[in-house]
Design a protein around this motif. Sequence first.
Motif, PDB file in Angstrom:
ATOM      1  N   UNK A 153       0.829  -1.210   0.000  1.00 49.11           N
ATOM      2  CA  UNK A 153       0.000   0.000   0.000  1.00 49.11           C
ATOM      3  C   UNK A 153       0.863   1.260   0.000  1.00 49.11           C
ATOM      4  N   UNK A 154       2.006   1.209   0.692  1.00 53.03           N
ATOM      5  CA  UNK A 154       2.925   2.344   0.670  1.00 53.03           C
ATOM      6  C   UNK A 154       3.385   2.621  -0.756  1.00 53.03           C
ATOM      7  N   UNK A 155       3.739   1.550  -1.460  1.00 54.70           N
ATOM      8  CA  UNK A 155       4.210   1.702  -2.834  1.00 54.70           C
ATOM      9  C   UNK A 155       3.078   2.164  -3.748  1.00 54.70           C
ATOM     10  N   UNK A 156       1.886   1.637  -3.519  1.00 54.80           N
ATOM     11  CA  UNK A 156       0.743   2.041  -4.355  1.00 54.80           C
ATOM     12  C   UNK A 156       0.410   3.512  -4.131  1.00 54.80           C
ATOM     13  N   UNK A 157       0.330   3.921  -2.863  1.00 57.61           N
ATOM     14  CA  UNK A 157       0.039   5.325  -2.571  1.00 57.61           C
ATOM     15  C   UNK A 157       1.127   6.227  -3.119  1.00 57.61           C
ATOM     16  N   UNK A 158       2.381   5.777  -3.005  1.00 54.23           N
ATOM     17  CA  UNK A 158       3.482   6.563  -3.549  1.00 54.23           C
ATOM     18  C   UNK A 158       3.408   6.671  -5.056  1.00 54.23           C
ATOM     19  N   UNK A 159       3.035   5.564  -5.714  1.00 50.42           N
ATOM     20  CA  UNK A 159       2.941   5.573  -7.173  1.00 50.42           C
ATOM     21  C   UNK A 159       1.853   6.536  -7.649  1.00 50.42           C
ATOM     22  N   UNK A 160       0.701   6.506  -6.965  1.00 52.09           N
ATOM     23  CA  UNK A 160      -0.392   7.410  -7.349  1.00 52.09           C
ATOM     24  C   UNK A 160       0.017   8.862  -7.115  1.00 52.09           C
TER      25      UNK A 160
ATOM     26  N   UNK B 266       0.038  11.429  -0.650  1.00 51.57           N
ATOM     27  CA  UNK B 266       1.308  11.545   0.077  1.00 51.57           C
ATOM     28  C   UNK B 266       1.109  11.406   1.573  1.00 51.57           C
ATOM     29  N   UNK B 267       0.027  12.037   2.090  1.00 51.45           N
ATOM     30  CA  UNK B 267      -0.290  11.903   3.512  1.00 51.45           C
ATOM     31  C   UNK B 267      -0.617  10.450   3.854  1.00 51.45           C
ATOM     32  N   UNK B 268      -1.401   9.800   2.987  1.00 47.73           N
ATOM     33  CA  UNK B 268      -1.750   8.392   3.217  1.00 47.73           C
ATOM     34  C   UNK B 268      -0.497   7.526   3.236  1.00 47.73           C
ATOM     35  N   UNK B 269       0.412   7.800   2.314  1.00 47.23           N
ATOM     36  CA  UNK B 269       1.655   7.036   2.282  1.00 47.23           C
ATOM     37  C   UNK B 269       2.447   7.229   3.575  1.00 47.23           C
ATOM     38  N   UNK B 270       2.522   8.474   4.065  1.00 51.01           N
ATOM     39  CA  UNK B 270       3.245   8.740   5.297  1.00 51.01           C
ATOM     40  C   UNK B 270       2.619   8.040   6.496  1.00 51.01           C
ATOM     41  N   UNK B 271       1.291   8.007   6.525  1.00 49.95           N
ATOM     42  CA  UNK B 271       0.593   7.345   7.640  1.00 49.95           C
ATOM     43  C   UNK B 271       0.865   5.850   7.646  1.00 49.95           C
ATOM     44  N   UNK B 272       0.794   5.231   6.482  1.00 50.21           N
ATOM     45  CA  UNK B 272       1.038   3.783   6.408  1.00 50.21           C
ATOM     46  C   UNK B 272       2.508   3.485   6.704  1.00 50.21           C
ATOM     47  N   UNK B 273       3.399   4.350   6.216  1.00 51.10           N
ATOM     48  CA  UNK B 273       4.832   4.145   6.461  1.00 51.10           C
ATOM     49  C   UNK B 273       5.128   4.151   7.957  1.00 51.10           C
ATOM     50  N   UNK B 274       4.523   5.105   8.684  1.00 54.12           N
ATOM     51  CA  UNK B 274       4.734   5.165  10.133  1.00 54.12           C
ATOM     52  C   UNK B 274       4.287   3.864  10.798  1.00 54.12           C
ATOM     53  N   UNK B 275       3.169   3.308  10.338  1.00 53.71           N
ATOM     54  CA  UNK B 275       2.686   2.041  10.894  1.00 53.71           C
ATOM     55  C   UNK B 275       3.666   0.912  10.619  1.00 53.71           C
ATOM     56  N   UNK B 276       4.144   0.828   9.373  1.00 51.72           N
ATOM     57  CA  UNK B 276       5.076  -0.238   8.988  1.00 51.72           C
ATOM     58  C   UNK B 276       6.361  -0.152   9.809  1.00 51.72           C
ATOM     59  N   UNK B 277       6.935   1.037   9.868  1.00 54.58           N
ATOM     60  CA  UNK B 277       8.229   1.206  10.540  1.00 54.58           C
ATOM     61  C   UNK B 277       8.101   0.941  12.038  1.00 54.58           C
ATOM     62  N   UNK B 278       7.094   1.515  12.668  1.00 52.54           N
ATOM     63  CA  UNK B 278       6.971   1.353  14.119  1.00 52.54           C
ATOM     64  C   UNK B 278       6.658  -0.087  14.500  1.00 52.54           C
ATOM     65  N   UNK B 279       5.888  -0.779  13.672  1.00 49.57           N
ATOM     66  CA  UNK B 279       5.643  -2.202  13.948  1.00 49.57           C
ATOM     67  C   UNK B 279       6.932  -2.999  13.829  1.00 49.57           C
ATOM     68  N   UNK B 280       7.721  -2.705  12.800  1.00 46.59           N
ATOM     69  CA  UNK B 280       8.976  -3.437  12.603  1.00 46.59           C
ATOM     70  C   UNK B 280       9.924  -3.199  13.770  1.00 46.59           C
ATOM     71  N   UNK B 281      10.056  -1.947  14.207  1.00 43.64           N
ATOM     72  CA  UNK B 281      10.964  -1.640  15.315  1.00 43.64           C
ATOM     73  C   UNK B 281      10.400  -2.172  16.633  1.00 43.64           C
ATOM     74  N   UNK B 282       9.086  -2.180  16.771  1.00 40.76           N
ATOM     75  CA  UNK B 282       8.440  -2.761  17.953  1.00 40.76           C
ATOM     76  C   UNK B 282       8.834  -4.236  18.097  1.00 40.76           C
ATOM     77  N   UNK B 283       8.745  -4.976  17.001  1.00 44.23           N
ATOM     78  CA  UNK B 283       9.122  -6.391  17.045  1.00 44.23           C
ATOM     79  C   UNK B 283      10.637  -6.549  17.240  1.00 44.23           C
ATOM     80  N   UNK B 284      11.421  -5.613  16.682  1.00 41.29           N
ATOM     81  CA  UNK B 284      12.869  -5.678  16.887  1.00 41.29           C
ATOM     82  C   UNK B 284      13.200  -5.502  18.361  1.00 41.29           C
ATOM     83  N   UNK B 285      12.543  -4.561  19.009  1.00 40.58           N
ATOM     84  CA  UNK B 285      12.787  -4.369  20.450  1.00 40.58           C
ATOM     85  C   UNK B 285      12.388  -5.622  21.228  1.00 40.58           C
ATOM     86  N   UNK B 286      11.283  -6.237  20.825  1.00 42.24           N
ATOM     87  CA  UNK B 286      10.870  -7.472  21.496  1.00 42.24           C
ATOM     88  C   UNK B 286      11.941  -8.551  21.344  1.00 42.24           C
TER      89      UNK B 286
END
Length: 651
Positions: A52-59, A146-166
């Motif tokens: 979805x990040x890539x799709x929103x970015x492409x649009x 662009x806003x939608x892409x930023x919102x989804x990106x924040x979710x992706x990154x924070x989830x990834x780092x959340x699991x990394x901390x775990x």
Amino acid sequence: MTAPRRPGPPVGGPPAVRMMAGPAPTEKLQDFKGSTLRLLRRLKPQRVLVGFVMLAGAVSVALSVIGPYLLGHATDVIFRGVIGQMFSPSETKADVVAGLRARGEGTQADLLSALDFTPGRGIDFDALARVLAWVAIVYVFAWLFGILQGRITATVVQRAVYHLRQEVEAKLSRLPLSYFDQQPRGEVLSRATNDTDNIAQTLQQTFAQLITSLLMIVGVLGAMFWISPLLALIALVTVPVSFFVTTAVGKRSQPNFVAQWATTGRLNGHIEEMFTGHSLVKVFGRQDEAAAVFQEHNDKLYASSFRAQFISGLIQPAMMFISNLNYVLVAVVGGLRVASGSLSLGEVQAFIQYSRQFSQPLTQVASMANLIQSGVASAERVFALLDAPEQSPEPGAVALPSVRGEIVFDDVSFRYVPDKPLISSLNLSVSPGQTVAIVGPTGAGKTTLVNLLMRFYDVDSGRILLDGVDIATMPREQLREEIGMVLQDTWLFGGTIAENIAYGADTFDMAAVQAAAEAAHVDAFCRTLPDGYETVIDEEGSNVSAGQKQLITIARAFLAEPSILILDEATSSVDTRTEVLIQRAMATLRENRTSFVIAHRLSTIRDADVILVMENGQIVEQGTHDSLIAARGAYARLYSAQFAQAVAEVD
């Protein structure tokens, strides 16, 4: 309250003043490509959102690419109107062009022949309004995507780092004690906190931007070739130059980013050590020395950070210079193409905007190099922690249905350092319910014996049996659940006194907590405090005395009701009267339990069933207090030298 709160960092524990650090972190990236790919693979569980990040970015990029093309049409509308007003309505376009050629103005004739204008007609404001309306709609939707892409990106990154901390937290619980013995505590904390935060920041700032920039490059390049292949080829000249500049600068800045985060870890380690042992530093007047070491680390961090940021910062101005050269070339050649009638003014205007858009993502990608290198340097440090050897696995480990407490050391040998033997061929047999006291000079191996029993370390050879079962075949969790430990160093946590006592229990039972507190003589001083058992121990544990901290740890052991009890100088911080009371309480606690008592104060272990005298990792004497005194050996010399007069005065 149903369960004790699991507190956080220890309070009042031993100062972690280690003047010898672990292995110095490497000053260059071991595998930039491998670490980068490994970091990106951590986004795989979020692949749907990444899509979805890539799709929103492409649009968003597609709409941003369409914008300049529409603005070019607006320019053409205005230009056609301006040119149309310059000629009489009685003429036709063909007449105007023919007249120019007849007067020898061929360049102007070529320009107007390619322009769709009507002599005598001015600017078509309706057409201009429609074009500008479409431009506004396109840019608004580009902004929204662009806003939608930023919102989804924040979710992706924070989830990834959340699991990394775990994973980091889980890894720390699986690492052997030897790992922490070899690493400064602050260095480990820096990897678990600073480095993971830097990874999060890097991914947040570069992930979506990198996707958008790459899509922008492709989209703009396609539009440029659509308008003019010649001008597009001219613009492409900047790509290899940009790549060369980015690569050359990146190679010089990479080692500095690695040094920056390695030095950050060492600085944090020093700060953690000095402030954990702040009282000790002040007592010995080492403030100036600690400040000097801090200044040394701080200077190194400043130097490496400055070099890293300065060198990587050269990329953006270099890219701006290349972009400006590209702009000049496009403007000159584009102007000539307009003059020849090959392109319209609006098309050249759109192309110039595209050339700027083309240079911008190249500059952004290049300027992201410093963030990426910094993030990958931190990722490599975190991955090194995650890849550190763990405790030996326990395949087929079988739990004992019940524990009686019979312990046998069978020809046990162990060494911390390969070429320095500590315990060699040690044999010991302890019957269930026996109290075994271990005495000897510092470094004799007393605490090491306990560490081996707890499986904080595994023996090099031989075996340790619990009720006839090799503890190496038992689950560590069950083994340690059966063992209660009271250390000389008091480990309390930020929380109430009741929570600290109940820390080792599965459920919180206030009646049981109070019973344990009474047995350990905690209840007496607890009732003198304004909040009683709900008194919160502060961060430094300064609102209770050292002896009271020790009593709380003893009460914790009472509540746990272990099958095996280990007391490591457990009464060293209390006064003589309290020590007598605790000895009586411990006598009750040790009933029907196998107990190991490590002691330097020999008066505390006269009633032990067997006393072991250790020297250089060997048991040189063993027996009861009376038999060892009668033997006039090592124990008798220790007893006579340390306690004979003191015990006589107490008796």
